[in-house]
Design an enzyme around this catalytic site. Sequence first.
Site, mmCIF file in Angstrom:
data_model
loop_
_atom_site.group_PDB
_atom_site.id
_atom_site.type_symbol
_atom_site.label_atom_id
_atom_site.label_comp_id
_atom_site.label_asym_id
_atom_site.label_seq_id
_atom_site.Cartn_x
_atom_site.Cartn_y
_atom_site.Cartn_z
ATOM 1 N N SER A 1 26.412 -12.080 19.815
ATOM 2 C CA SER A 1 27.554 -11.498 19.739
ATOM 3 C C SER A 1 27.783 -11.477 21.277
ATOM 4 O O SER A 1 28.348 -11.150 22.083
ATOM 5 C CB SER A 1 27.183 -10.723 18.961
ATOM 6 O OG SER A 1 27.007 -10.444 17.863
ATOM 7 N N ARG B 1 17.177 -15.261 14.376
ATOM 8 C CA ARG B 1 17.164 -17.044 14.638
ATOM 9 C C ARG B 1 16.626 -18.213 15.651
ATOM 10 O O ARG B 1 16.189 -19.560 15.200
ATOM 11 C CB ARG B 1 18.524 -17.084 15.836
ATOM 12 C CG ARG B 1 19.632 -16.344 15.630
ATOM 13 C CD ARG B 1 20.661 -15.726 17.186
ATOM 14 N NE ARG B 1 19.725 -14.379 16.898
ATOM 15 C CZ ARG B 1 20.413 -13.265 17.994
ATOM 16 N NH1 ARG B 1 21.690 -13.592 18.040
ATOM 17 N NH2 ARG B 1 19.769 -12.369 17.621
ATOM 18 N N LYS C 1 23.389 3.206 22.733
ATOM 19 C CA LYS C 1 23.944 1.930 23.290
ATOM 20 C C LYS C 1 25.941 2.029 23.330
ATOM 21 O O LYS C 1 26.255 2.785 23.578
ATOM 22 C CB LYS C 1 23.795 1.470 21.774
ATOM 23 C CG LYS C 1 22.325 0.434 21.726
ATOM 24 C CD LYS C 1 22.400 -1.176 20.500
ATOM 25 C CE LYS C 1 21.169 -1.135 20.692
ATOM 26 N NZ LYS C 1 21.495 -1.927 19.353
ATOM 27 N N HIS D 1 26.456 -13.378 11.342
ATOM 28 C CA HIS D 1 26.086 -12.977 10.290
ATOM 29 C C HIS D 1 26.796 -13.197 9.224
ATOM 30 O O HIS D 1 26.165 -12.800 8.038
ATOM 31 C CB HIS D 1 27.373 -11.424 11.315
ATOM 32 C CG HIS D 1 26.898 -10.578 12.059
ATOM 33 N ND1 HIS D 1 27.054 -10.904 13.718
ATOM 34 C CD2 HIS D 1 24.808 -10.392 12.830
ATOM 35 C CE1 HIS D 1 26.430 -10.018 14.084
ATOM 36 N NE2 HIS D 1 24.697 -10.518 14.216
HETATM 37 P P1 ADP Z 1 20.822 -5.886 16.326
HETATM 38 O O1 ADP Z 1 21.510 -4.636 17.913
HETATM 39 O O2 ADP Z 1 20.908 -4.205 15.298
HETATM 40 O O3 ADP Z 1 20.226 -6.900 17.080
HETATM 41 P P2 ADP Z 1 23.318 -7.763 15.425
HETATM 42 O O4 ADP Z 1 24.479 -7.656 15.480
HETATM 43 O O5 ADP Z 1 22.728 -8.369 17.262
HETATM 44 O O6 ADP Z 1 22.502 -6.367 16.099
HETATM 45 O O7 ADP Z 1 21.985 -8.140 14.628
HETATM 46 C C1 ADP Z 1 22.682 -8.125 13.642
HETATM 47 C C2 ADP Z 1 21.417 -8.638 12.640
HETATM 48 O O8 ADP Z 1 21.720 -10.448 12.627
HETATM 49 C C3 ADP Z 1 19.840 -8.784 13.084
HETATM 50 O O9 ADP Z 1 19.245 -8.624 12.028
HETATM 51 C C4 ADP Z 1 19.850 -10.171 14.035
HETATM 52 O O10 ADP Z 1 19.242 -11.046 14.097
HETATM 53 C C5 ADP Z 1 20.854 -10.962 13.013
HETATM 54 N N1 ADP Z 1 21.478 -12.223 13.984
HETATM 55 C C6 ADP Z 1 22.012 -11.894 14.318
HETATM 56 N N2 ADP Z 1 23.066 -13.085 15.042
HETATM 57 C C7 ADP Z 1 22.589 -14.139 14.152
HETATM 58 C C8 ADP Z 1 22.393 -15.355 13.539
HETATM 59 N N3 ADP Z 1 23.273 -16.122 14.958
HETATM 60 N N4 ADP Z 1 21.786 -16.192 12.958
HETATM 61 C C9 ADP Z 1 21.026 -15.514 11.311
HETATM 62 N N5 ADP Z 1 20.437 -13.803 11.951
HETATM 63 C C10 ADP Z 1 21.876 -12.883 13.007
#
Ligand code: ADP
Length: 161
Positions: free
Chosen positions: A132, A94, A45, A21
């Site tokens: 995460s 990703r 959630k 992130h």
């Molecule tokens: P959500 O529940 O909205 O998917 P996340 O916290 O899992 O929330 O992810 C928020 C954003 O960050 C999403 O667009 C996700 O694809 C992106 N994201 C998560 N991990 C990575 C990573 N390692 N590299 C790039 N983008 C990421």
Amino acid sequence: MLCFMLKAVFPGSFDPPTLGHLNIIERAASIFDELLVVVAENRLKKYLFSADERIALMGELVKPWQHVSVAVCDSLIVEFMKQRDLRILLRGVRGPTDFDYEFELSIMNKGLDANIETLFMTTDPEYFVLRSSAIKELASFHGDISGMVPPVVAQALRSKY
Ligand code: ADP
């Protein structure tokens, strides 16, 4: 001469924020005039960290950038954006699996509000395995997560488990 202020919104659960992130935030901060990181609070959630905890962690992480701020959203992100007159919705990708999901989400959001433009930023290669949910699982088994999350998040995870 036309002069636009480029403002983007980067929404997510951030439960907890990872280096993946942060990589997106850092790169987006070098492109946009303003970046608003939006912590989603979805009643359906189940989160490990409360919205307040996720906001506090994210607030710590974005301190280096004056033009990056953090907000919470417990409604539809398109509504949140419309109320603030924001149009650019940034999402990190990703790989193809993320893209499939993100693509559908962007079409859905476009259907809700045609003004919203979703932009995708691909992960830098060293972060593409960071997720995460997997990090929480690893932390629950007291695995080494220090290369996956910033120190403040590693500390918060250690105190959860
Ligand atoms: P959500 O529940 O909205 O998917 P996340 O916290 O899992 O929330 O992810 C928020 C954003 O960050 C999403 O667009 C996700 O694809 C992106 N994201 C998560 N991990 C990575 C990573 N390692 N590299 C790039 N983008 C990421």
